[in-house]
Design an enzyme around this catalytic site. Structure first.
Site, PDB file in Angstrom:
ATOM      1  N   THR A  31      82.276 -20.605  41.741  1.00 43.40           N
ATOM      2  CA  THR A  31      82.786 -21.169  43.099  1.00 43.40           C
ATOM      3  C   THR A  31      81.258 -22.022  42.907  1.00 43.40           C
ATOM      4  OG1 THR A  31      80.426 -20.507  44.476  1.00 43.40           O
ATOM      5  CG2 THR A  31      82.863 -20.163  44.357  1.00 43.40           C
ATOM      6  N   TYR A  88      70.120 -14.068  36.982  1.00 49.19           N
ATOM      7  CA  TYR A  88      71.071 -13.171  35.997  1.00 49.19           C
ATOM      8  C   TYR A  88      70.426 -13.601  34.488  1.00 49.19           C
ATOM      9  CZ  TYR A  88      74.738 -16.379  34.889  1.00 49.19           C
ATOM     10  OH  TYR A  88      75.254 -17.896  34.566  1.00 49.19           O
ATOM     11  N   ASN A 165      88.804 -13.615  41.915  1.00 51.34           N
ATOM     12  CA  ASN A 165      87.583 -13.593  40.774  1.00 51.34           C
ATOM     13  C   ASN A 165      87.085 -11.550  41.008  1.00 51.34           C
ATOM     14  OD1 ASN A 165      87.129 -14.926  38.884  1.00 51.34           O
ATOM     15  ND2 ASN A 165      85.559 -16.563  40.375  1.00 51.34           N
ATOM     16  N   LYS A 225      97.025 -17.820  36.334  1.00 50.01           N
ATOM     17  CA  LYS A 225      96.081 -18.158  35.123  1.00 50.01           C
ATOM     18  C   LYS A 225      96.415 -16.979  34.105  1.00 50.01           C
ATOM     19  CE  LYS A 225      92.470 -18.819  37.743  1.00 50.01           C
ATOM     20  NZ  LYS A 225      90.697 -18.609  38.312  1.00 50.01           N
ATOM     21  N   ALA A 257      85.690 -20.587  32.472  1.00 46.54           N
ATOM     22  CA  ALA A 257      87.593 -20.903  31.764  1.00 46.54           C
ATOM     23  C   ALA A 257      88.297 -21.169  32.869  1.00 46.54           C
ATOM     24  CB  ALA A 257      87.942 -19.876  30.906  1.00 46.54           C
ATOM     25  N   ASP A 259      87.007 -20.984  36.179  1.00 48.12           N
ATOM     26  CA  ASP A 259      87.009 -22.253  37.530  1.00 48.12           C
ATOM     27  C   ASP A 259      86.756 -23.493  37.116  1.00 48.12           C
ATOM     28  OD1 ASP A 259      85.437 -19.404  38.155  1.00 48.12           O
ATOM     29  OD2 ASP A 259      83.240 -19.670  36.540  1.00 48.12           O
TER      30      ASP A 259
HETATM   31  P1  ADP Z   1      89.667 -16.657  33.878  1.00 54.10           P
HETATM   32  O1  ADP Z   1      88.319 -17.221  32.733  1.00 54.10           O
HETATM   33  O2  ADP Z   1      89.129 -17.124  35.363  1.00 54.10           O
HETATM   34  O3  ADP Z   1      89.555 -15.079  33.283  1.00 54.10           O
HETATM   35  P2  ADP Z   1      91.984 -17.519  32.128  1.00 54.10           P
HETATM   36  O4  ADP Z   1      90.948 -17.027  30.998  1.00 54.10           O
HETATM   37  O5  ADP Z   1      93.018 -17.316  32.854  1.00 54.10           O
HETATM   38  O6  ADP Z   1      90.531 -17.230  33.731  1.00 54.10           O
HETATM   39  O7  ADP Z   1      91.304 -19.248  31.460  1.00 54.10           O
HETATM   40  C1  ADP Z   1      91.726 -19.876  32.671  1.00 54.10           C
HETATM   41  C2  ADP Z   1      92.270 -21.515  32.239  1.00 54.10           C
HETATM   42  O8  ADP Z   1      90.960 -21.642  31.047  1.00 54.10           O
HETATM   43  C3  ADP Z   1      93.517 -20.957  31.236  1.00 54.10           C
HETATM   44  O9  ADP Z   1      94.630 -21.486  32.176  1.00 54.10           O
HETATM   45  C4  ADP Z   1      93.662 -22.118  30.481  1.00 54.10           C
HETATM   46  O10 ADP Z   1      93.747 -23.148  30.591  1.00 54.10           O
HETATM   47  C5  ADP Z   1      92.273 -21.917  29.188  1.00 54.10           C
HETATM   48  N1  ADP Z   1      92.303 -20.978  29.086  1.00 54.10           N
HETATM   49  C6  ADP Z   1      91.886 -19.689  28.305  1.00 54.10           C
HETATM   50  N2  ADP Z   1      91.210 -19.311  27.869  1.00 54.10           N
HETATM   51  C7  ADP Z   1      91.988 -20.032  26.798  1.00 54.10           C
HETATM   52  C8  ADP Z   1      92.589 -20.068  25.562  1.00 54.10           C
HETATM   53  N3  ADP Z   1      91.911 -19.440  24.157  1.00 54.10           N
HETATM   54  N4  ADP Z   1      92.593 -21.076  24.815  1.00 54.10           N
HETATM   55  C9  ADP Z   1      93.394 -22.018  25.543  1.00 54.10           C
HETATM   56  N5  ADP Z   1      92.898 -22.190  26.927  1.00 54.10           N
HETATM   57  C10 ADP Z   1      92.596 -21.088  27.634  1.00 54.10           C
END
Ligand code: ADP
Length: 305
Positions: A31, A88, A165, A225, A257, A259
């Site tokens: 957060t 951490y 999350n 996402k 990513a 966040d």
């Molecule tokens: P989290 O980090 O919560 O698991 P995601 O992996 O779905 O979330 O990623 C969040 C956002 O980050 C995605 O919606 C996208 O915009 C971007 N993102 C994450 N991984 C990639 C990737 N390999 N290439 C391009 N954009 C990415």
């Protein structure tokens, strides 16, 4: 238009390997990361405040000063005598990162213990942001205190934004984890889940199934996402729409990513952009963040959009 953005949760001390047996100290937490990116992407008509509890030790003091330097308000942060922040350590082995946590006695676990203080902070905000990690560190009683204030905020017409999350290691029991995540969603007007987590823990067969499940919990606006596959928006009664990710030139570190997407997305939405424009901007922010090391990158590196 301006207003007040309030993020609620835990910011921790981060120790990362810096070679030769040295550790580099930083600060991060889901957060807080979102607050950092929202601050970087909103103009000065918006204030961004963080709500947590910290100790009275030097690390807590240093963390507060880092937050203030970033332009994030700390007036709501209670200091608890004799407590310290959670911590951490990131270990790298064969290119894979693993995380060890020391957070069982962290001050942040007590963030909702003063209900009046919590209410005043939430009442002053226009948007309140929290996550499944915020809920996962709290006792069942504290979860109920927080959620009842968030339900009041939603009923008063504020935007209550929630990223589920889902982190199993924060929860002793899977049933309570899933039930509490659902209670969090019921208190929210906007949810921003990651499909990977929802598939793993709720067994959703598709992004549409995730949307349907959150709709059935009464959430109005949903942003699912899905990493490189982009995001799906289901806002109010409008048909759902897909927004592609921005192609990442290099993926250095995917920490934060989701966040950072949330921070960029919410900043644009509060600024009056459409959900699709906001998602395209959130994706551009996330792509930049995963091209650099660490959860928090300098605001100067972010797209202006
Ligand atoms: P989290 O980090 O919560 O698991 P995601 O992996 O779905 O979330 O990623 C969040 C956002 O980050 C995605 O919606 C996208 O915009 C971007 N993102 C994450 N991984 C990639 C990737 N390999 N290439 C391009 N954009 C990415």
């Amino acid at each position: 238009m301006g207003g007040k953005f309030l993020a609620i949760g835990e910011c921790m001390v981060e120790l990362a390997q810096a070679g030769d047996g040295l550790l580099r100290q930083g600060y991060a937490g889901d957060t807080f990361n979102t607050a950092w990116y929202a601050r970087a992407c909103l103009d000065e008509r918006w204030s961004v405040d963080y709500f947590t509890a910290l100790g009275d030790d030097p690390l807590s003091a240093d963390m507060l000063s880092m937050m203030r330097k970033a332009g994030i308000g700390t007036d709501n942060i209670r200091r608890i005598e004799g407590k310290t922040p959670g911590l951490y350590l990131i270990t790298l082995k064969d290119g894979e990162r693993s995380f060890s946590y020391w957070r069982d006695t962290a001050a942040a676990k007590k963030l909702a213990d003063d209900a009046d203080h919590l209410r005043r902070a939430i009442e002053a905000a226009d948007l309140v942001y929290f996550s499944g990690i915020t809920l996962g560190i709290l006792s069942p009683e504290a979860v109920e205190t927080l959620l009842s204030e968030l339900r009041r905020a939603r009923a008063a017409g504020k935007t209550v934004a929630f990223d589920p999350n889902i982190r199993p290691r924060l929860w002793q029991d899977r049933h309570r984890m899933l039930a509490t995540i659902e209670a969090g969603a019921r208190a929210a007007s906007l949810v921003l889940p990651s499909f990977d987590d929802e598939k793993t823990h709720f067994g959703d067969a598709s992004v549409e199934a995730t949307i349907e499940r959150y709709r059935s919990l009464g959430v109005v606006d949903i942003v699912v996402k899905n990493g490189a596959d982009g995001v799906t928006l289901a806002f109010g009664d409008t048909p759902s729409a897909h927004v592609a990710s921005k192609k990442a030139e290099t993926v250095v570190d995917t920490t934060s990513a989701g966040d950072s997407f949330n921070g960029g997305f919410l900043a644009r939405l509060l600024d009056g952009a459409t959900p699709a424009q906001s998602a395209a901007f959130g994706a551009a922010v996330a792509t930049t963040v995963i091209g650099h090391h660490g959860a928090l990158i300098s605001p100067q590196l972010l797209p202006k959009g």
